[in-house]
Design a protein around this motif. Structure first.
Motif, PDB file in Angstrom:
ATOM      1  N   VAL A  29      -7.684  11.977 -11.474  1.00 50.34           N
ATOM      2  CA  VAL A  29      -8.543  12.129 -10.312  1.00 50.34           C
ATOM      3  C   VAL A  29      -8.545  10.828  -9.521  1.00 50.34           C
ATOM      4  O   VAL A  29      -8.953   9.780 -10.029  1.00 50.34           O
ATOM      5  CB  VAL A  29      -9.982  12.496 -10.721  1.00 50.34           C
ATOM      6  N   GLU A  30      -8.088  10.917  -8.276  1.00 48.27           N
ATOM      7  CA  GLU A  30      -8.020   9.753  -7.397  1.00 48.27           C
ATOM      8  C   GLU A  30      -9.254   9.686  -6.509  1.00 48.27           C
ATOM      9  O   GLU A  30      -9.873  10.701  -6.206  1.00 48.27           O
ATOM     10  CB  GLU A  30      -6.777   9.818  -6.505  1.00 48.27           C
ATOM     11  N   SER A  31      -9.544   8.484  -6.065  1.00 50.28           N
ATOM     12  CA  SER A  31     -10.620   8.274  -5.107  1.00 50.28           C
ATOM     13  C   SER A  31     -10.345   6.974  -4.361  1.00 50.28           C
ATOM     14  O   SER A  31      -9.515   6.163  -4.782  1.00 50.28           O
ATOM     15  CB  SER A  31     -11.979   8.205  -5.806  1.00 50.28           C
ATOM     16  N   GLY A  32     -11.047   6.806  -3.242  1.00 48.18           N
ATOM     17  CA  GLY A  32     -10.973   5.551  -2.510  1.00 48.18           C
ATOM     18  C   GLY A  32     -10.200   5.582  -1.212  1.00 48.18           C
ATOM     19  O   GLY A  32     -10.151   4.583  -0.493  1.00 48.18           O
ATOM     20  N   LEU A  80      -7.912   1.959  -4.122  1.00 50.57           N
ATOM     21  CA  LEU A  80      -7.785   3.282  -4.697  1.00 50.57           C
ATOM     22  C   LEU A  80      -8.023   3.218  -6.202  1.00 50.57           C
ATOM     23  O   LEU A  80      -7.659   2.229  -6.848  1.00 50.57           O
ATOM     24  CB  LEU A  80      -6.394   3.862  -4.435  1.00 50.57           C
ATOM     25  N   SER A  81      -8.610   4.281  -6.742  1.00 53.89           N
ATOM     26  CA  SER A  81      -8.824   4.391  -8.183  1.00 53.89           C
ATOM     27  C   SER A  81      -8.283   5.717  -8.672  1.00 53.89           C
ATOM     28  O   SER A  81      -8.304   6.707  -7.942  1.00 53.89           O
ATOM     29  CB  SER A  81     -10.320   4.307  -8.520  1.00 53.89           C
ATOM     30  N   CYS A  82      -7.827   5.729  -9.914  1.00 54.36           N
ATOM     31  CA  CYS A  82      -7.334   6.962 -10.535  1.00 54.36           C
ATOM     32  C   CYS A  82      -7.757   6.948 -11.996  1.00 54.36           C
ATOM     33  O   CYS A  82      -7.398   6.028 -12.735  1.00 54.36           O
ATOM     34  CB  CYS A  82      -5.825   7.061 -10.415  1.00 54.36           C
ATOM     35  N   THR A 132      -4.820  11.337  -2.347  1.00 51.98           N
ATOM     36  CA  THR A 132      -5.914  10.884  -1.491  1.00 51.98           C
ATOM     37  C   THR A 132      -5.314  10.319  -0.204  1.00 51.98           C
ATOM     38  O   THR A 132      -4.332   9.573  -0.243  1.00 51.98           O
ATOM     39  CB  THR A 132      -6.795   9.847  -2.211  1.00 51.98           C
TER      40      THR A 132
END
Length: 121
Positions: free
Chosen positions: A5-8, A20-22, A115
């Motif tokens: 799950v990615e975010s940022g 970015l985070s995963c 993302t």
């Protein structure tokens, strides 16, 4: 099951920064390495940066000196610090992990959902 799950992602002006985070979760025995790739419409997905289990890093020439890949102590999360962003960095960024599932023997590759990063004034 395994999930990445990615975010940022988001919109940033040229010269700005994003992180970015995963997070990898699920039935994971071990992670051999993680990385980031990006893709723009009409082009092939390209490598941005990778980080091996042993800590070796690899960067695309276009991001060297601007992007930094790192991981957390548990080594189930990978980050991409992106500085001095340019419009050409705009793309969908995908997280990738090569890992061995619980009960498995061979490493398999997994992808996140992506993302969007947009660099524009």
């Amino acid at each position: 099951q395994v999930q990445l799950v990615e975010s940022g992602g988001g919109l940033v002006q040229p010269g700005g920064s994003l992180r970015l985070s995963c997070v990898a979760s699920g039935s994971i025995f071990s992670i051999n390495g993680m990385g980031w790739y990006r893709q723009v419409p009409g082009k092939q997905r390209e490598l941005v940066a990778t980080l091996s289990r042993g800590g070796s890093t690899n960067y695309a020439d276009s991001v060297k000196g601007r992007f930094t890949i790192s991981t957390n102590n548990a080594r189930n999360t990978v980050y991409l610090q992106m500085n001095s962003l340019k419009p050409d960095d705009s793309a969908v960024y995908y997280c990738n992990a090569e890992l061995i599932r619980l009960g498995g023997t061979l490493p398999l590759g997994y992808w996140g959902q992506g993302t969007q990063v947009t660099v524009s004034s």
